[in-house]
Write a protein that holds these residues in place. Sequence first.
Motif, PDB file in Angstrom:
ATOM      1  N   ASP A 132       4.337  -7.801  51.550  1.00 28.10           N
ATOM      2  CA  ASP A 132       3.003  -8.357  51.775  1.00 28.10           C
ATOM      3  C   ASP A 132       3.100  -9.820  52.195  1.00 28.10           C
ATOM      4  OD1 ASP A 132       1.776  -5.968  51.119  1.00 28.10           O
ATOM      5  OD2 ASP A 132       1.424  -6.545  49.025  1.00 28.10           O
ATOM      6  N   TYR A 133       2.246 -10.214  53.124  1.00 25.32           N
ATOM      7  CA  TYR A 133       2.271 -11.597  53.596  1.00 25.32           C
ATOM      8  C   TYR A 133       2.073 -12.589  52.453  1.00 25.32           C
ATOM      9  CZ  TYR A 133       1.696  -9.737  58.379  1.00 25.32           C
ATOM     10  OH  TYR A 133       1.854  -9.069  59.563  1.00 25.32           O
ATOM     11  N   HIS A 134       1.241 -12.222  51.478  1.00 26.95           N
ATOM     12  CA  HIS A 134       0.956 -13.195  50.416  1.00 26.95           C
ATOM     13  C   HIS A 134       2.156 -13.416  49.497  1.00 26.95           C
ATOM     14  CE1 HIS A 134       0.501 -10.037  47.371  1.00 26.95           C
ATOM     15  NE2 HIS A 134      -0.362  -9.422  48.150  1.00 26.95           N
TER      16      HIS A 134
ATOM     17  N   PHE B 256       3.037 -18.315  54.015  1.00 25.80           N
ATOM     18  CA  PHE B 256       2.351 -17.436  54.961  1.00 25.80           C
ATOM     19  C   PHE B 256       0.850 -17.450  54.712  1.00 25.80           C
ATOM     20  CE2 PHE B 256       4.134 -14.234  57.922  1.00 25.80           C
ATOM     21  CZ  PHE B 256       5.372 -14.820  58.090  1.00 25.80           C
TER      22      PHE B 256
ATOM     23  N   VAL C 146      -2.840 -15.322  55.255  1.00 21.25           N
ATOM     24  CA  VAL C 146      -3.205 -13.947  54.926  1.00 21.25           C
ATOM     25  C   VAL C 146      -4.153 -13.423  55.991  1.00 21.25           C
ATOM     26  CG1 VAL C 146      -4.320 -12.440  53.222  1.00 21.25           C
ATOM     27  CG2 VAL C 146      -2.917 -14.361  52.448  1.00 21.25           C
ATOM     28  N   SER C 147      -3.947 -12.181  56.436  1.00 14.11           N
ATOM     29  CA  SER C 147      -4.864 -11.558  57.386  1.00 14.11           C
ATOM     30  C   SER C 147      -6.188 -11.263  56.691  1.00 14.11           C
ATOM     31  CB  SER C 147      -4.270 -10.256  57.924  1.00 14.11           C
ATOM     32  OG  SER C 147      -3.102 -10.487  58.664  1.00 14.11           O
TER      33      SER C 147
ATOM     34  N   GLY D  59      -1.793  -6.731  56.869  1.00 12.79           N
ATOM     35  CA  GLY D  59      -1.268  -7.952  56.264  1.00 12.79           C
ATOM     36  C   GLY D  59       0.052  -7.791  55.570  1.00 12.79           C
ATOM     37  N   ARG D  60       1.017  -7.150  56.231  1.00 14.68           N
ATOM     38  CA  ARG D  60       2.342  -7.002  55.629  1.00 14.68           C
ATOM     39  C   ARG D  60       3.397  -6.756  56.712  1.00 14.68           C
ATOM     40  NH1 ARG D  60       1.851  -1.018  52.726  1.00 14.68           N
ATOM     41  NH2 ARG D  60       1.381   0.168  54.619  1.00 14.68           N
ATOM     42  N   PHE D  61       4.636  -6.982  56.332  1.00 14.14           N
ATOM     43  CA  PHE D  61       5.785  -6.663  57.173  1.00 14.14           C
ATOM     44  C   PHE D  61       6.314  -5.280  56.801  1.00 14.14           C
ATOM     45  CE2 PHE D  61       6.291 -11.343  57.494  1.00 14.14           C
ATOM     46  CZ  PHE D  61       6.491 -11.463  58.856  1.00 14.14           C
TER      47      PHE D  61
ATOM     48  N   MET E  89       5.156  -6.688  62.174  1.00 11.13           N
ATOM     49  CA  MET E  89       3.980  -7.309  61.567  1.00 11.13           C
ATOM     50  C   MET E  89       2.814  -6.337  61.654  1.00 11.13           C
ATOM     51  SD  MET E  89       3.986 -11.302  62.776  1.00 11.13           S
ATOM     52  CE  MET E  89       2.512 -11.636  61.785  1.00 11.13           C
TER      53      MET E  89
ATOM     54  N   ARG F 283      -1.950  -9.504  62.149  1.00  9.20           N
ATOM     55  CA  ARG F 283      -1.611 -10.869  62.552  1.00  9.20           C
ATOM     56  C   ARG F 283      -2.670 -11.845  62.046  1.00  9.20           C
ATOM     57  NH1 ARG F 283      -2.678  -9.097  67.935  1.00  9.20           N
ATOM     58  NH2 ARG F 283      -0.852 -10.124  68.820  1.00  9.20           N
TER      59      ARG F 283
ATOM     60  N   PRO G 272       4.704 -17.016  62.069  1.00 13.98           N
ATOM     61  CA  PRO G 272       5.608 -15.863  61.930  1.00 13.98           C
ATOM     62  C   PRO G 272       6.565 -15.682  63.102  1.00 13.98           C
ATOM     63  CG  PRO G 272       3.343 -15.254  61.409  1.00 13.98           C
ATOM     64  CD  PRO G 272       3.295 -16.604  62.028  1.00 13.98           C
TER      65      PRO G 272
END
Length: 287
Positions: free
Chosen positions: A53-55, A60, A62-63, A70-72, A85, A88, A103
């Motif tokens: 997760d981006y968070h 990073f 957050v979407s 919102g994650r890789f 991704m 974005r 990113p």
Amino acid sequence: MTTSAERSYLQEIQEAADYLRSRLGGLTPKIGLVLGSGLGDLAEQVENATMVDYHDVPHFPVSTVEGHAGRFAIGMLEGKPVIVMQGRFHYYEGYSMKKVVFPIYVMKQLGVEALVITNAAGGLNRGFAPGDLMLLSDHINMTGDSPLIGPNHSELGVRFPDMSEAYNRDYRTLAKYIGTGITGPDGDPLRLQEGVYCGISGPTYMTPAELIMLARVGGDAVGMSTVGEVIAARHAGLKVLGISCITDMAVGEELEPLTHEQVVAVANRTKPKFAALVRGFVREVKL
């Protein structure tokens, strides 16, 4: 002289890359994918995937937009290591352009050499139709901003990066070759277009007069992302394939009301062809 703000940006990139590297499981992804509105399901096809997760990634954003998970997804796709991704960040969300492209620099630090960047876009070209895919041959930056404004980070790239081939010509040729053999679930062939993407800041959709202007200056599609990320990618020396999913027709003289839900719905219907094109490119591209 490097300022504290510059050092901070570079340090943040490195710290985010270090965290993701610890989750790679020994993989060195050479291909990065940025999936736009309604197109994120391709990340579910990554094999043996590690989801991050981006968070959880240091520094990073957050979407915040529907259709962006919102994650890789980090793993294997068509036998090659990739980092994907699933969603974005956008300038209109209130993030600075430098944060929007953050990113891209992180993926470069992880070893990415080729970037596949996708988006949902409105069609300005009357020869297009909703559900078409468009390979980006070029773009027009209408955002009024650039991620490179301010002191240059020489560790990331040169002061004046060349943009004469922002979207790699050989990558487009390969994608067109792959696209000729793609059909949808009902047997309908992929309509693969090529054209110029106009990047705007958003978040409003454009007025009829604005759309007429963009078409007259050479735009074939319009959207609210991509250009900043591609500028950063070229600054970092990455080769880029850009793909737009044409979700609606943005012809100023015939403009009808539009919602984000409509955009996502058309992108969802196009996903099988989109996934086949991207997977074929990942399989065949030489790095």
